[in-house]
Design an enzyme around this catalytic site. Structure first.
Site, PDB file in Angstrom:
ATOM      1  N   VAL A 118     -66.476 -55.205  46.858  1.00 57.88           N
ATOM      2  CA  VAL A 118     -67.769 -54.610  47.194  1.00 57.88           C
ATOM      3  C   VAL A 118     -68.406 -54.000  45.936  1.00 57.88           C
ATOM      4  CG1 VAL A 118     -68.912 -52.786  48.528  1.00 57.88           C
ATOM      5  CG2 VAL A 118     -67.164 -54.233  49.602  1.00 57.88           C
ATOM      6  N   CYS A 119     -67.778 -52.939  45.447  1.00 61.46           N
ATOM      7  CA  CYS A 119     -68.409 -52.171  44.370  1.00 61.46           C
ATOM      8  C   CYS A 119     -68.450 -52.961  43.072  1.00 61.46           C
ATOM      9  CB  CYS A 119     -67.659 -50.857  44.198  1.00 61.46           C
ATOM     10  SG  CYS A 119     -67.551 -49.961  45.766  1.00 61.46           S
ATOM     11  N   VAL A 120     -67.526 -53.871  42.876  1.00 60.93           N
ATOM     12  CA  VAL A 120     -67.550 -54.738  41.701  1.00 60.93           C
ATOM     13  C   VAL A 120     -68.306 -56.032  42.003  1.00 60.93           C
ATOM     14  CG1 VAL A 120     -66.152 -56.034  40.046  1.00 60.93           C
ATOM     15  CG2 VAL A 120     -65.362 -53.803  40.871  1.00 60.93           C
TER      16      VAL A 120
END
Lengths: 208, 208, 208, 208, 208, 208, 208, 208
Positions: A117-119
């Site tokens: 998600v965040c990457v």
């Protein structure tokens, strides 16, 4: 019909550290915690060592996700720090994208929690806008191997390059002669086996 | 020459749950049973949460393959439910394809048992017809790593994107501000570590 | 820009069993021996069940590599049997290629020992000549995960599709109604969990 | 749209052994040390057996990285030996590239320590210059699976082919009849299971 | 000279749940979180099902260790609840020991986080005072296998018996005829494979 | 102060096969299904080969636990067959104990599903009554390594000896000369590697 | 007939750090290097924190085994430091035994490299002389799991207790109230997950 | 009530190498083949280095089990060599026991293939006759972890001590000063990491 070699260049690269927050870190189980902490700090140290523009961003820092790792804040006191009010994909935050573009860099070195998600989300968005994206796999963490491998598959299919922090440092440095001491210190600080090699070497050559 | 970023959109996506039947579930050994059950129900819950059109289909439900997981039937009482009379690839069943097309959605989120057959076959068929396909890797199960990796290889070569259910939820939601409570409840219900973060947070901020 | 879906068709497919010899089998350590033996025999049984043209070939059968698994010889008494005098890549043997072409089939289902040589070499050669190649990953074995993953990478890069024997059987069969008994017997004979499902089902429905 | 089959040819191939130094070897933890040492020596032996032009190169041999494995120096007393004064990517060293080009070979078989740097960097550079690159995965080592898989992903995306040393030997040899004794000796020297097969065979056929 | 069979008896057993707190749970990495949460709740459910005296205790609940899992508090609203002011070994807390002794039970079923401290210390202390101790291994968690195995070694050397929660339930129940429905519900609630067996069975016998 | 060597004697040993039922087998995940099925049948075959008194028992055979593996029933048509009406510990069933004692044997070879209940409970009870108990570890299965190791710890602490079926066969047979053919056939039937050795040997010595 | 509970007491315990030398550390492969380094330093820090008498010893420090980890020397500048001239078992060195006995302590906390020699030999010797021995398993390292498990088996059979450094710290401290800050700092310095808990806690309670 | 420390003494120890035959070695899958071969030869080398009486024995050497590893025969040309005519437990062979007793040694160092039979049976028999038994775990091999762990459990319960070959060498040698060169050569020959340490050390100290 293959992906050509995009080589990291310290004059072209910036570092994005996405959501390394104390709460989210408790979700990371695809990599052992001592190693993970070490890798994240190694990436931060190399960003400073190579004086790469670095961005920090967090998601809901005052909620259960928890604050950013204090060490990261301390290492980059002047860095743009985007506490996103809600956007999950950091690239959906206009301030973040503006800060990225303000660096003038086309090569983005990305790491974060959690990987898929965040990457992956900002990595995919940046690729879609023509940036070269280098994912630091060992400074990014997630729930388990299934979600990690899924994220890697999705990002590489879109053209991202996967690297560990050590490879990033080596590709940026190019030649030991640019600064033997500095690179050696970076490795000794984060690779116990390398530190041991240096300690043993120093002992044996001390009187030489 | 890479696969471009296809981003999930809750107005464009539908969910296909293929053959999560009690008998077939005994074949799944590439993922631990507690985790697998949790992931399948998480995917179902997110389908409801985002109000995605959802299709259920089974293969030989009255034979050894066994009935659909009752929880899935209960969660989607109005969903199209195609008990296939014999087609192994759900896409070979005209009713199933008709129901998929009736959703009007072009993004298909697919999960099922076993991965290399019940998931891969309709995924490959849908890709061949121009759909965007998102395989939920952690809500799909199979015999072992060899068959799983083979299936993943075949599907990604054909353009499928691999994602875990958590990434699916995050990409659909886009922004926490769309509904903090709802997304939080979805995560708390299916990620013990996240639930613990929330419980701890609530305790500490209770009197604030 | 992806590999399109090549679907196995029982009228278009042939099976190549390459070097499943008793000596070479002692080299296989990337898959547990009980499972491997079972998978190889399952692939052989499905070849017979679907009446696919099947070729047997061996390398140096009278030397340390040892004789072909006797079961394979017995299952295919009429099959072309090419004991190669020295060619490591079966495709370098003119008799073998002639026998393949004599089948008139364009889809080649390949398995053998060891994966990166006896499977990969003819698979790559056949792909280069325009055949569709389906590698049966769980009926092929090798030294360890490193050599297996290398072989898979090389073959998929060249366009081969990876499948387990169960997926091969399902894709060839298409519809249970073509022969419920036959496919069920194939599965019961080689998947203990499936056999157990059937036994339990039969008991409970015996008097119905 | 796939990578075509590039087949190793002993008249076209050269071997690059990059930084197999005693200190760096202590960093290798993605492969067990007994196996790794055996694989590196097997690759060296096959280079000699097939009389392939072979290059040796090291990085900072007099520092903590330590000297080249003495066995490699002894096996190739006449080989070009480039002790790089500082370049991390061997391809950045003009002497090294000159030596590679002096071989007149277009197929480069590469192995080294650590995989994501000493192997991947020159492999990517060579690919960019139009060489065919074959990475010997089991004679290359690194910190852990994360960095290995990242390196493999990056190299295969750029067109490198992954092979184990056994596959390299088999693809170069083509036909056992070119020299049964020689190839057998190479395998017996580095594959205990193969050696055992030969010993058992010799015993049983001794009096025949 | 062996440990004799101490058999659990529902009239002699009490359950001690030690430090299952939300913060401490983030330290548990020797068991996957979905499975662990499930096991802890299964143990709690069986304690209620067999109406065993149950004790709850926590360490520094208002600090980083976090509050007790709310589900445990809800399941045992009347249970003795000892929030220890500082003692690490619960047995060093007089209130805790008093509560244990007040149950009048000699068989102690113990689980907690982390295994080598919160479980092992009171287990060893209780053994030293003559209690029979049964450690529920799969409802106890810790940092990694090294610390777990060390804790198991120490406890078994002192006479503790290791059991999973399923074995505890079976040994307490003795005979299905005591309550088929009740035990079945306990298993269906916490063992997905068992639940599937029951669902399939119910379907097939529904009309019988 | 150690456990003395209790050596299996074919005139003193009996075999107890406990709850190898089709439903319960779906719970077994600490051992791969092909291997497990093979091991159970190997144990059954050796019981017949050595003409050991053998007992079969099941728990709730008409419910979700499912019927006994049909192969076991067929192999021992005359064996005592105790379908327990409810006792979880087979030793709590008077008929079972009576049948055990009726064999007149003091050495009990026990296997079953699941290890920590169906094997451990009667094993512990039999030890308490003075029998020598030999647990066949690879013909017994359970949920995961945690429950298996717990069960092994509990049984060995009480004096049980752990053995695989191969060791059981060897210890009972004592000397190959008692029947080379018979023991060889038992091994060839259940150990693929051994079968391969024999096939290779037979080929090479065929004309001798 | 079990080993009684020997409880660590900070007034009775001493710490022996055996052969944590830079060269020998390259042999350690049963534990990941980041974790191992962290554990060794954690043990050293706790020795200082509890002011336990601590002994350092090395084997052939000027040879390939390399010097002691400099951090250990710095942490214990006043500690007895026995550079053994040749004895492999530190207990065979009279100075070492004398230094141990000079501490007046009967509880020996031992860690070192490699486990089966540098730890096990003095541990067994000390046990034979009546000392209580506590092996710190996660601050001791060796070649692989086989040698580690063998060493653990031998030491526990002789009465040694296995513990991780965290358990050692907790058992010595007894009660958080003895010094909350100090123990918290020790844990925060060596357990990333614990540090994260504290950081998150501090943030949330900052204004309270 | 623990096993006392039995310390290996080179004047009291003999080595038994049991059934390291080429065919049986193909059954060994609990240890990687390169490592296993290395360990067996290391044990043989140390037996010679310490001039320990050594016995070789085989089972059915002219059948499928295959001949003894030729290296072992060559290393011990004068050693008693008992080709057992059929006894599975070497201790059942009177010649073998006579040869053991003729050594006059009371400490038996045992290794062989497969662990639970060829090692465990004579180990248990020797223990029963009062010998001290030291099982070399890493020079013994078997089918898988289940059978290995079962064998280890059975042998340690009877008083055997488990050691790796490195620990055996160190315990026999006692003090490096007895022969630094000789022990160093033994380690360099069989431990790649140690060899690398020595090579690096020699380079750095060459001119000193």
């Amino acid at each position: 019909m293959t992906t050509p070699y995009r080589r990291l260049d310290k004059r072209q690269a910036a570092v994005l550290l996405v959501d390394h927050q104390t709460g989210l870190l408790s979700l990371v189980r695809d990599i052992e915690p001592d190693r993970f902490r070490n890798n994240v700090l190694a990436l931060a140290d190399l960003a400073r060592y190579f004086e790469l523009p670095t961005l920090l961003t967090t998601s809901f820092e005052n909620g259960p996700n928890g604050p950013l790792l204090p060490e990261l804040k301390e290492l980059f006191p002047e860095a743009p720090y985007i506490a996103r009010p809600g956007q999950i994909n950091a690239w959906d935050n206009a301030d973040f994208v503006r800060a990225v573009k303000a660096t003038g860099r086309k090569q983005l070195i990305v790491a974060g929690v959690v990987t898929e998600v965040c990457v992956a989300f900002p990595a995919l968005s940046a690729l879609a806008e023509g940036f070269e994206v280098f994912v630091v796999t060992d400074a990014s963490g997630t729930f388990n191997e299934l979600t990690r491998d899924s994220a890697w598959s999705r990002m590489t299919a879109a053209g991202a390059q996967l690297m560990g922090w050590f490879a990033v440092a080596c590709e940026l440095h190019r030649d030991w002669r640019n600064d033997v001491e500095g690179l050696g210190a970076l490795f000794a600080g984060h690779i116990p086996d390398y530190r041991n090699l240096m300690t043993g070497y120093d002992r044996l050559t001390a009187g030489k």
